[in-house]
Scaffold this motif. Structure first.
Motif, PDB file in Angstrom:
ATOM      1  N   MET A   1       0.820  -1.203   0.000  1.00 50.07           N
ATOM      2  CA  MET A   1       0.000   0.000   0.000  1.00 50.07           C
ATOM      3  C   MET A   1       0.857   1.259   0.000  1.00 50.07           C
ATOM      4  SD  MET A   1      -3.125  -0.763  -0.279  1.00 50.07           S
ATOM      5  CE  MET A   1      -3.870   0.789   0.217  1.00 50.07           C
ATOM      6  N   ALA A   2       2.008   1.206   0.691  1.00 45.45           N
ATOM      7  CA  ALA A   2       2.868   2.399   0.727  1.00 45.45           C
ATOM      8  C   ALA A   2       3.305   2.783  -0.673  1.00 45.45           C
ATOM      9  CB  ALA A   2       4.082   2.147   1.626  1.00 45.45           C
ATOM     10  N   LYS A   3       3.688   1.768  -1.470  1.00 46.54           N
ATOM     11  CA  LYS A   3       4.138   2.065  -2.829  1.00 46.54           C
ATOM     12  C   LYS A   3       2.986   2.652  -3.634  1.00 46.54           C
ATOM     13  CE  LYS A   3       4.999  -1.303  -5.721  1.00 46.54           C
ATOM     14  NZ  LYS A   3       5.693  -2.430  -6.394  1.00 46.54           N
ATOM     15  N   ASP A   4       1.775   2.106  -3.484  1.00 40.12           N
ATOM     16  CA  ASP A   4       0.629   2.603  -4.235  1.00 40.12           C
ATOM     17  C   ASP A   4       0.337   4.053  -3.888  1.00 40.12           C
ATOM     18  OD1 ASP A   4      -1.195  -0.533  -4.096  1.00 40.12           O
ATOM     19  OD2 ASP A   4       0.366   0.180  -5.455  1.00 40.12           O
ATOM     20  N   ARG A   5       0.447   4.418  -2.605  1.00 40.51           N
ATOM     21  CA  ARG A   5       0.196   5.800  -2.202  1.00 40.51           C
ATOM     22  C   ARG A   5       1.234   6.715  -2.821  1.00 40.51           C
ATOM     23  NH1 ARG A   5      -1.040   3.488   2.854  1.00 40.51           N
ATOM     24  NH2 ARG A   5       1.048   3.974   3.637  1.00 40.51           N
ATOM     25  N   ARG A   6       2.483   6.251  -2.861  1.00 33.82           N
ATOM     26  CA  ARG A   6       3.544   7.068  -3.438  1.00 33.82           C
ATOM     27  C   ARG A   6       3.282   7.333  -4.915  1.00 33.82           C
ATOM     28  NH1 ARG A   6       9.464   5.114  -5.169  1.00 33.82           N
ATOM     29  NH2 ARG A   6      10.330   7.122  -5.747  1.00 33.82           N
ATOM     30  N   ILE A   7       2.863   6.298  -5.640  1.00 34.92           N
ATOM     31  CA  ILE A   7       2.575   6.450  -7.062  1.00 34.92           C
ATOM     32  C   ILE A   7       1.440   7.458  -7.261  1.00 34.92           C
ATOM     33  CG2 ILE A   7       1.625   5.259  -9.081  1.00 34.92           C
ATOM     34  CD1 ILE A   7       3.149   2.770  -8.142  1.00 34.92           C
ATOM     35  N   THR A  15      -0.494  17.589 -14.780  1.00 39.81           N
ATOM     36  CA  THR A  15      -1.801  17.689 -15.426  1.00 39.81           C
ATOM     37  C   THR A  15      -1.831  17.036 -16.804  1.00 39.81           C
ATOM     38  OG1 THR A  15      -1.250  19.851 -16.387  1.00 39.81           O
ATOM     39  CG2 THR A  15      -2.303  19.845 -14.210  1.00 39.81           C
ATOM     40  N   GLN A  16      -0.676  16.900 -17.462  1.00 42.37           N
ATOM     41  CA  GLN A  16      -0.641  16.338 -18.812  1.00 42.37           C
ATOM     42  C   GLN A  16       0.317  15.158 -18.938  1.00 42.37           C
ATOM     43  OE1 GLN A  16      -0.197  19.347 -21.850  1.00 42.37           O
ATOM     44  NE2 GLN A  16      -1.732  20.683 -20.928  1.00 42.37           N
ATOM     45  N   VAL A  17       0.893  14.764 -17.826  1.00 38.66           N
ATOM     46  CA  VAL A  17       1.834  13.645 -17.789  1.00 38.66           C
ATOM     47  C   VAL A  17       1.510  12.791 -16.571  1.00 38.66           C
ATOM     48  CG1 VAL A  17       4.249  13.080 -17.256  1.00 38.66           C
ATOM     49  CG2 VAL A  17       3.737  14.684 -19.075  1.00 38.66           C
ATOM     50  N   LEU A  18       1.658  11.481 -16.709  1.00 40.34           N
ATOM     51  CA  LEU A  18       1.563  10.568 -15.579  1.00 40.34           C
ATOM     52  C   LEU A  18       2.957  10.039 -15.274  1.00 40.34           C
ATOM     53  CD1 LEU A  18      -1.548   8.470 -16.725  1.00 40.34           C
ATOM     54  CD2 LEU A  18      -1.533  10.542 -15.303  1.00 40.34           C
ATOM     55  N   TYR A  19       3.246   9.862 -13.998  1.00 34.45           N
ATOM     56  CA  TYR A  19       4.550   9.321 -13.618  1.00 34.45           C
ATOM     57  C   TYR A  19       4.353   8.336 -12.481  1.00 34.45           C
ATOM     58  CZ  TYR A  19       9.266   9.003 -11.713  1.00 34.45           C
ATOM     59  OH  TYR A  19      10.469   8.531 -11.252  1.00 34.45           O
ATOM     60  N   GLU A  20       4.955   7.161 -12.632  1.00 33.19           N
ATOM     61  CA  GLU A  20       4.876   6.165 -11.572  1.00 33.19           C
ATOM     62  C   GLU A  20       6.161   5.356 -11.533  1.00 33.19           C
ATOM     63  OE1 GLU A  20       2.123   2.871 -12.351  1.00 33.19           O
ATOM     64  OE2 GLU A  20       1.754   3.803 -14.299  1.00 33.19           O
ATOM     65  N   THR A  21       6.427   4.786 -10.386  1.00 36.70           N
ATOM     66  CA  THR A  21       7.598   3.933 -10.210  1.00 36.70           C
ATOM     67  C   THR A  21       7.168   2.607  -9.609  1.00 36.70           C
ATOM     68  OG1 THR A  21       8.068   4.799  -7.988  1.00 36.70           O
ATOM     69  CG2 THR A  21       9.092   5.935  -9.847  1.00 36.70           C
ATOM     70  N   ALA A  22       7.797   1.549 -10.093  1.00 37.12           N
ATOM     71  CA  ALA A  22       7.546   0.209  -9.557  1.00 37.12           C
ATOM     72  C   ALA A  22       8.643  -0.713 -10.032  1.00 37.12           C
ATOM     73  CB  ALA A  22       6.185  -0.312 -10.005  1.00 37.12           C
ATOM     74  N   GLY A  24      11.828  -0.832  -9.777  1.00 41.30           N
ATOM     75  CA  GLY A  24      13.023  -0.244 -10.359  1.00 41.30           C
ATOM     76  C   GLY A  24      12.796   0.470 -11.677  1.00 41.30           C
ATOM     77  N   ILE A  25      11.554   0.574 -12.135  1.00 35.02           N
ATOM     78  CA  ILE A  25      11.235   1.206 -13.411  1.00 35.02           C
ATOM     79  C   ILE A  25      10.422   2.478 -13.160  1.00 35.02           C
ATOM     80  CG2 ILE A  25      10.076   0.920 -15.642  1.00 35.02           C
ATOM     81  CD1 ILE A  25      10.372  -2.150 -15.171  1.00 35.02           C
ATOM     82  N   GLY A  26      10.877   3.587 -13.705  1.00 35.77           N
ATOM     83  CA  GLY A  26      10.110   4.822 -13.687  1.00 35.77           C
ATOM     84  C   GLY A  26       9.425   4.993 -15.031  1.00 35.77           C
ATOM     85  N   THR A  27       8.111   5.132 -15.036  1.00 40.24           N
ATOM     86  CA  THR A  27       7.354   5.228 -16.289  1.00 40.24           C
ATOM     87  C   THR A  27       6.745   6.614 -16.419  1.00 40.24           C
ATOM     88  OG1 THR A  27       6.824   2.867 -16.245  1.00 40.24           O
ATOM     89  CG2 THR A  27       5.487   4.270 -17.673  1.00 40.24           C
ATOM     90  N   ILE A  28       7.101   7.293 -17.512  1.00 49.21           N
ATOM     91  CA  ILE A  28       6.553   8.607 -17.842  1.00 49.21           C
ATOM     92  C   ILE A  28       5.580   8.420 -18.990  1.00 49.21           C
ATOM     93  CG2 ILE A  28       7.085  10.954 -18.608  1.00 49.21           C
ATOM     94  CD1 ILE A  28       9.994  10.421 -17.578  1.00 49.21           C
ATOM     95  N   THR A  29       4.339   8.825 -18.793  1.00 46.25           N
ATOM     96  CA  THR A  29       3.307   8.658 -19.814  1.00 46.25           C
ATOM     97  C   THR A  29       2.732  10.014 -20.174  1.00 46.25           C
ATOM     98  OG1 THR A  29       2.720   6.484 -18.892  1.00 46.25           O
ATOM     99  CG2 THR A  29       1.162   7.489 -20.428  1.00 46.25           C
ATOM    100  N   THR A  30       2.901  10.428 -21.427  1.00 47.27           N
ATOM    101  CA  THR A  30       2.224  11.648 -21.863  1.00 47.27           C
ATOM    102  C   THR A  30       0.738  11.350 -21.938  1.00 47.27           C
ATOM    103  OG1 THR A  30       2.621  11.073 -24.188  1.00 47.27           O
ATOM    104  CG2 THR A  30       4.238  12.485 -23.113  1.00 47.27           C
ATOM    105  N   ASN A  31      -0.078  12.278 -21.432  1.00 48.77           N
ATOM    106  CA  ASN A  31      -1.484  11.927 -21.181  1.00 48.77           C
ATOM    107  C   ASN A  31      -2.441  12.950 -21.781  1.00 48.77           C
ATOM    108  OD1 ASN A  31      -3.496  10.265 -20.064  1.00 48.77           O
ATOM    109  ND2 ASN A  31      -3.666  11.570 -18.254  1.00 48.77           N
ATOM    110  N   ARG A  32      -2.348  13.082 -23.120  1.00 47.94           N
ATOM    111  CA  ARG A  32      -3.307  13.911 -23.869  1.00 47.94           C
ATOM    112  C   ARG A  32      -3.832  13.087 -25.049  1.00 47.94           C
ATOM    113  NH1 ARG A  32      -1.364  19.458 -25.755  1.00 47.94           N
ATOM    114  NH2 ARG A  32      -3.471  20.147 -25.212  1.00 47.94           N
ATOM    115  N   PRO A  33      -4.411  11.944 -24.778  1.00 43.74           N
ATOM    116  CA  PRO A  33      -4.798  11.058 -25.887  1.00 43.74           C
ATOM    117  C   PRO A  33      -5.821  11.665 -26.825  1.00 43.74           C
ATOM    118  CG  PRO A  33      -5.787  10.322 -23.832  1.00 43.74           C
ATOM    119  CD  PRO A  33      -4.788  11.385 -23.465  1.00 43.74           C
ATOM    120  N   ASN A  34      -6.635  12.602 -26.333  1.00 45.09           N
ATOM    121  CA  ASN A  34      -7.673  13.210 -27.177  1.00 45.09           C
ATOM    122  C   ASN A  34      -7.083  14.084 -28.271  1.00 45.09           C
ATOM    123  OD1 ASN A  34      -6.867  14.880 -24.953  1.00 45.09           O
ATOM    124  ND2 ASN A  34      -8.522  16.296 -25.452  1.00 45.09           N
ATOM    125  N   VAL A  35      -5.796  14.502 -28.129  1.00 47.06           N
ATOM    126  CA  VAL A  35      -5.126  15.295 -29.173  1.00 47.06           C
ATOM    127  C   VAL A  35      -3.839  14.591 -29.612  1.00 47.06           C
ATOM    128  CG1 VAL A  35      -6.134  17.525 -28.584  1.00 47.06           C
ATOM    129  CG2 VAL A  35      -4.056  16.757 -27.391  1.00 47.06           C
TER     130      VAL A  35
END
Length: 287
Positions: A1-7, A15-22, A24-35
Protein backbone atom coordinates in the motif's frame (compact mmCIF):
# COMPACT_ATOMS: atom_id res chain seq x y z
CA UNK A 1 0.00 0.00 0.00
CA UNK A 2 2.87 2.40 0.73
CA UNK A 3 4.14 2.06 -2.83
CA UNK A 4 0.63 2.60 -4.24
CA UNK A 5 0.20 5.80 -2.20
CA UNK A 6 3.54 7.07 -3.44
CA UNK A 7 2.57 6.45 -7.06
CA UNK A 8 -0.77 8.21 -6.66
CA UNK A 9 0.84 11.22 -4.99
CA UNK A 10 3.54 11.49 -7.64
CA UNK A 11 1.12 11.27 -10.54
CA UNK A 12 -1.16 13.95 -9.08
CA UNK A 13 1.58 16.58 -9.38
CA UNK A 14 1.10 16.77 -13.16
CA UNK A 15 -1.80 17.69 -15.43
CA UNK A 16 -0.64 16.34 -18.81
CA UNK A 17 1.83 13.64 -17.79
CA UNK A 18 1.56 10.57 -15.58
CA UNK A 19 4.55 9.32 -13.62
CA UNK A 20 4.88 6.16 -11.57
CA UNK A 21 7.60 3.93 -10.21
CA UNK A 22 7.55 0.21 -9.56
CA UNK A 23 10.16 -2.56 -9.47
CA UNK A 24 13.02 -0.24 -10.36
CA UNK A 25 11.24 1.21 -13.41
CA UNK A 26 10.11 4.82 -13.69
CA UNK A 27 7.35 5.23 -16.29
CA UNK A 28 6.55 8.61 -17.84
CA UNK A 29 3.31 8.66 -19.81
CA UNK A 30 2.22 11.65 -21.86
CA UNK A 31 -1.48 11.93 -21.18
CA UNK A 32 -3.31 13.91 -23.87
CA UNK A 33 -4.80 11.06 -25.89
CA UNK A 34 -7.67 13.21 -27.18
CA UNK A 35 -5.13 15.30 -29.17
CA UNK A 36 -2.73 12.43 -30.00
CA UNK A 37 -0.45 13.53 -27.16
CA UNK A 38 0.41 16.79 -28.87
CA UNK A 39 3.34 18.41 -27.09
CA UNK A 40 2.25 21.59 -25.34
CA UNK A 41 4.58 23.68 -23.23
CA UNK A 42 2.97 22.25 -20.11
CA UNK A 43 3.42 18.66 -21.29
CA UNK A 44 7.09 19.17 -22.16
CA UNK A 45 7.91 20.93 -18.91
CA UNK A 46 6.11 18.27 -16.88
CA UNK A 47 7.94 15.56 -18.83
CA UNK A 48 11.23 17.33 -18.15
CA UNK A 49 10.44 17.42 -14.44
CA UNK A 50 9.53 13.72 -14.46
CA UNK A 51 12.80 12.78 -16.19
CA UNK A 52 14.69 14.75 -13.57
CA UNK A 53 12.74 13.10 -10.76
CA UNK A 54 13.47 9.65 -12.15
CA UNK A 55 17.15 10.51 -12.58
CA UNK A 56 17.45 11.58 -8.93
CA UNK A 57 15.52 8.63 -7.49
CA UNK A 58 17.98 5.88 -6.45
CA UNK A 59 15.14 3.36 -6.62
CA UNK A 60 14.69 3.95 -10.36
CA UNK A 61 17.14 2.01 -12.55
CA UNK A 62 15.51 2.41 -15.95
CA UNK A 63 13.05 4.95 -17.40
CA UNK A 64 10.23 4.18 -19.85
CA UNK A 65 8.61 6.91 -21.96
CA UNK A 66 5.21 6.12 -23.47
CA UNK A 67 2.09 7.84 -24.76
CA UNK A 68 -1.45 7.09 -23.64
CA UNK A 69 -4.11 6.07 -26.13
CA UNK A 70 -3.61 5.14 -29.76
CA UNK A 71 -0.60 7.34 -30.56
CA UNK A 72 2.80 8.01 -29.08
CA UNK A 73 2.80 11.63 -30.25
CA UNK A 74 1.33 13.66 -33.07
CA UNK A 75 4.09 16.25 -32.64
CA UNK A 76 4.12 19.80 -31.36
CA UNK A 77 0.87 21.36 -30.17
CA UNK A 78 0.20 23.97 -32.84
CA UNK A 79 -3.05 25.34 -31.49
CA UNK A 80 -5.30 23.33 -29.18
CA UNK A 81 -7.48 25.52 -26.94
CA UNK A 82 -5.33 24.66 -23.90
CA UNK A 83 -2.12 25.61 -25.68
CA UNK A 84 -3.53 28.85 -27.09
CA UNK A 85 -4.79 29.84 -23.64
CA UNK A 86 -1.37 29.05 -22.17
CA UNK A 87 0.39 31.19 -24.78
CA UNK A 88 -1.97 34.06 -24.05
CA UNK A 89 -1.37 33.75 -20.32
CA UNK A 90 2.41 33.38 -20.76
CA UNK A 91 3.31 35.29 -23.92
CA UNK A 92 6.83 34.81 -25.25
CA UNK A 93 9.01 37.76 -26.14
CA UNK A 94 8.19 39.14 -29.56
CA UNK A 95 10.14 38.57 -32.73
CA UNK A 96 12.98 36.21 -33.51
CA UNK A 97 14.46 36.51 -30.02
CA UNK A 98 11.28 35.22 -28.42
CA UNK A 99 10.81 32.41 -30.94
CA UNK A 100 14.42 31.35 -30.59
CA UNK A 101 14.31 31.35 -26.79
CA UNK A 102 11.14 29.28 -26.63
CA UNK A 103 12.41 26.86 -29.26
CA UNK A 104 15.76 26.43 -27.54
CA UNK A 105 14.34 25.92 -24.06
CA UNK A 106 11.57 23.47 -24.98
CA UNK A 107 13.07 21.52 -27.85
CA UNK A 108 16.88 21.63 -27.70
CA UNK A 109 17.98 22.17 -24.12
CA UNK A 110 15.33 19.87 -22.66
CA UNK A 111 15.77 17.11 -25.25
CA UNK A 112 19.52 17.04 -24.71
CA UNK A 113 18.88 16.65 -20.97
CA UNK A 114 16.68 13.62 -21.65
CA UNK A 115 19.33 12.13 -23.93
CA UNK A 116 21.91 12.50 -21.18
CA UNK A 117 19.85 11.23 -18.23
CA UNK A 118 22.33 8.92 -16.42
CA UNK A 119 20.02 5.91 -16.64
CA UNK A 120 18.82 3.76 -19.54
CA UNK A 121 15.73 5.13 -21.25
CA UNK A 122 13.22 3.22 -23.40
CA UNK A 123 10.61 4.71 -25.72
CA UNK A 124 7.51 2.58 -26.30
CA UNK A 125 6.02 3.82 -29.57
CA UNK A 126 2.60 3.08 -31.07
CA UNK A 127 0.64 4.87 -33.77
CA UNK A 128 1.87 8.27 -34.87
CA UNK A 129 5.37 9.38 -33.93
CA UNK A 130 5.47 12.61 -35.90
CA UNK A 131 7.94 15.52 -35.80
CA UNK A 132 8.18 16.31 -32.06
CA UNK A 133 7.34 12.67 -31.38
CA UNK A 134 10.42 11.61 -33.36
CA UNK A 135 12.51 14.06 -31.32
CA UNK A 136 11.58 12.71 -27.92
CA UNK A 137 11.82 9.10 -29.10
CA UNK A 138 15.27 9.82 -30.54
CA UNK A 139 16.44 11.13 -27.17
CA UNK A 140 15.83 7.68 -25.67
CA UNK A 141 18.45 4.92 -25.70
CA UNK A 142 16.17 2.15 -26.96
CA UNK A 143 13.03 2.43 -29.12
CA UNK A 144 10.58 -0.48 -29.09
CA UNK A 145 7.86 0.10 -31.66
CA UNK A 146 4.48 -1.49 -32.23
CA UNK A 147 3.89 -2.77 -35.74
CA UNK A 148 1.33 0.02 -36.30
CA UNK A 149 3.85 2.81 -35.62
CA UNK A 150 4.34 5.50 -38.26
CA UNK A 151 7.28 7.89 -38.05
CA UNK A 152 7.75 11.27 -39.72
CA UNK A 153 10.98 13.27 -39.49
CA UNK A 154 11.72 16.74 -40.83
CA UNK A 155 14.18 19.57 -40.28
CA UNK A 156 12.96 20.02 -36.73
CA UNK A 157 14.53 21.77 -33.75
CA UNK A 158 16.44 18.79 -32.31
CA UNK A 159 17.75 17.55 -35.65
CA UNK A 160 18.97 14.08 -34.74
CA UNK A 161 17.95 12.47 -38.04
CA UNK A 162 21.46 12.21 -39.59
CA UNK A 163 22.51 10.34 -36.44
CA UNK A 164 19.42 8.14 -36.38
CA UNK A 165 20.16 6.58 -39.78
CA UNK A 166 22.67 6.74 -42.62
CA UNK A 167 22.89 10.31 -43.98
CA UNK A 168 21.91 9.22 -47.52
CA UNK A 169 18.80 7.50 -46.18
CA UNK A 170 18.02 10.61 -44.15
CA UNK A 171 18.32 12.82 -47.23
CA UNK A 172 16.14 10.55 -49.34
CA UNK A 173 13.32 10.48 -46.77
CA UNK A 174 13.52 14.19 -45.93
CA UNK A 175 13.75 15.34 -49.56
CA UNK A 176 10.59 13.40 -50.36
CA UNK A 177 8.89 14.09 -47.02
CA UNK A 178 7.16 10.83 -46.26
CA UNK A 179 6.19 8.57 -43.40
CA UNK A 180 8.34 5.64 -42.33
CA UNK A 181 6.56 2.57 -41.01
CA UNK A 182 7.83 0.51 -38.08
CA UNK A 183 9.57 -2.17 -40.15
CA UNK A 184 11.41 0.35 -42.31
CA UNK A 185 12.39 2.31 -39.19
CA UNK A 186 13.85 -0.90 -37.79
CA UNK A 187 15.76 -1.55 -41.03
CA UNK A 188 17.09 2.02 -40.92
CA UNK A 189 18.36 1.48 -37.38
CA UNK A 190 16.14 4.11 -35.76
CA UNK A 191 13.87 1.56 -34.07
CA UNK A 192 15.56 -1.11 -31.95
CA UNK A 193 12.90 -3.75 -32.65
CA UNK A 194 9.23 -4.11 -33.58
CA UNK A 195 6.54 -6.07 -31.75
CA UNK A 196 2.82 -6.68 -32.35
CA UNK A 197 0.72 -3.78 -31.05
CA UNK A 198 -1.08 -6.01 -28.55
CA UNK A 199 2.25 -7.06 -27.02
CA UNK A 200 3.95 -3.64 -26.85
CA UNK A 201 3.37 -2.95 -23.16
CA UNK A 202 4.33 -6.47 -22.11
CA UNK A 203 7.49 -6.50 -24.25
CA UNK A 204 8.60 -3.12 -22.93
CA UNK A 205 7.92 -4.11 -19.33
CA UNK A 206 9.84 -7.38 -19.75
CA UNK A 207 12.85 -5.69 -21.33
CA UNK A 208 12.85 -2.85 -18.78
CA UNK A 209 12.71 -5.46 -16.01
CA UNK A 210 15.78 -7.24 -17.40
CA UNK A 211 17.68 -3.96 -17.64
CA UNK A 212 16.67 -2.99 -14.09
CA UNK A 213 18.29 -6.18 -12.75
CA UNK A 214 21.75 -4.88 -13.67
CA UNK A 215 24.18 -2.73 -11.70
CA UNK A 216 23.07 0.94 -12.02
CA UNK A 217 26.67 2.16 -12.03
CA UNK A 218 27.64 -0.16 -14.87
CA UNK A 219 24.55 0.91 -16.82
CA UNK A 220 25.51 4.53 -16.33
CA UNK A 221 29.07 3.93 -17.50
CA UNK A 222 27.89 2.01 -20.58
CA UNK A 223 25.50 4.79 -21.55
CA UNK A 224 28.11 7.48 -20.97
CA UNK A 225 30.70 5.61 -23.03
CA UNK A 226 28.34 5.24 -25.99
CA UNK A 227 27.11 8.83 -25.80
CA UNK A 228 30.71 10.01 -25.58
CA UNK A 229 31.49 8.14 -28.79
CA UNK A 230 28.86 10.30 -30.50
CA UNK A 231 30.18 13.41 -28.76
CA UNK A 232 33.65 12.69 -30.17
CA UNK A 233 32.01 12.85 -33.61
CA UNK A 234 30.34 16.17 -32.81
CA UNK A 235 26.76 15.19 -31.88
CA UNK A 236 25.86 18.12 -29.61
CA UNK A 237 27.72 20.66 -31.75
CA UNK A 238 25.66 19.44 -34.70
CA UNK A 239 22.40 19.79 -32.74
CA UNK A 240 23.32 23.37 -31.81
CA UNK A 241 24.19 24.32 -35.38
CA UNK A 242 21.20 22.53 -36.90
CA UNK A 243 18.86 24.41 -34.58
CA UNK A 244 20.01 27.70 -36.08
CA UNK A 245 19.35 26.31 -39.57
CA UNK A 246 15.91 25.19 -38.44
CA UNK A 247 15.14 28.73 -37.27
CA UNK A 248 16.32 30.07 -40.62
CA UNK A 249 14.23 27.63 -42.64
CA UNK A 250 11.10 28.18 -40.53
CA UNK A 251 11.50 31.95 -40.90
CA UNK A 252 11.83 31.52 -44.66
CA UNK A 253 8.40 29.88 -44.83
CA UNK A 254 6.82 33.30 -44.29
CA UNK A 255 8.65 34.88 -47.23
CA UNK A 256 6.39 36.77 -49.69
CA UNK A 257 5.55 34.64 -52.69
CA UNK A 258 6.57 31.36 -51.05
CA UNK A 259 3.09 29.87 -51.49
CA UNK A 260 3.15 30.72 -55.20
CA UNK A 261 6.10 28.38 -55.65
CA UNK A 262 3.95 25.41 -54.67
CA UNK A 263 1.73 23.35 -56.99
CA UNK A 264 -1.53 25.13 -57.81
CA UNK A 265 -0.24 28.23 -56.06
CA UNK A 266 -0.85 26.89 -52.56
CA UNK A 267 0.92 25.03 -49.82
CA UNK A 268 -0.21 21.60 -48.70
CA UNK A 269 0.49 20.91 -45.04
CA UNK A 270 3.68 18.89 -44.68
CA UNK A 271 1.94 16.06 -42.87
CA UNK A 272 -0.63 15.80 -45.68
CA UNK A 273 2.16 15.60 -48.26
CA UNK A 274 3.94 12.96 -46.19
CA UNK A 275 0.84 10.77 -46.07
CA UNK A 276 0.32 11.17 -49.81
CA UNK A 277 3.92 10.21 -50.53
CA UNK A 278 3.67 7.24 -48.19
CA UNK A 279 0.55 5.97 -49.96
CA UNK A 280 2.20 6.43 -53.37
CA UNK A 281 5.15 4.38 -52.20
CA UNK A 282 2.89 1.59 -50.93
CA UNK A 283 0.94 1.58 -54.19
CA UNK A 284 4.15 1.34 -56.21
CA UNK A 285 5.05 -1.75 -54.20
CA UNK A 286 1.60 -3.24 -54.80
CA UNK A 287 0.54 -3.04 -51.15
Amino acid sequence: MAKDRRIEETMSNYTQVLYETADGIGTITTNRPNVRNAQSRVLLEEMDDAFGRAARDPGVRVIVLRGSGDHFSGGHDLGTPDELADRKARPAAEGLRGRYGRSWDLYVDATLRWRNVPKPTIAAVQGYCIFGGWMIASACDVIIAADDALFLPTNFQYFSVPWDMHPRKAKAILFESRLVDAREAEDLGFVTWVVPRAKLDAEVAAYAGRVAENDPFQLRMIKLAINQAQEAQGFTSHIYGAHALHMLSSTGESDPGYALQKPEGRQRPMVQRAFENYERRKAARGE
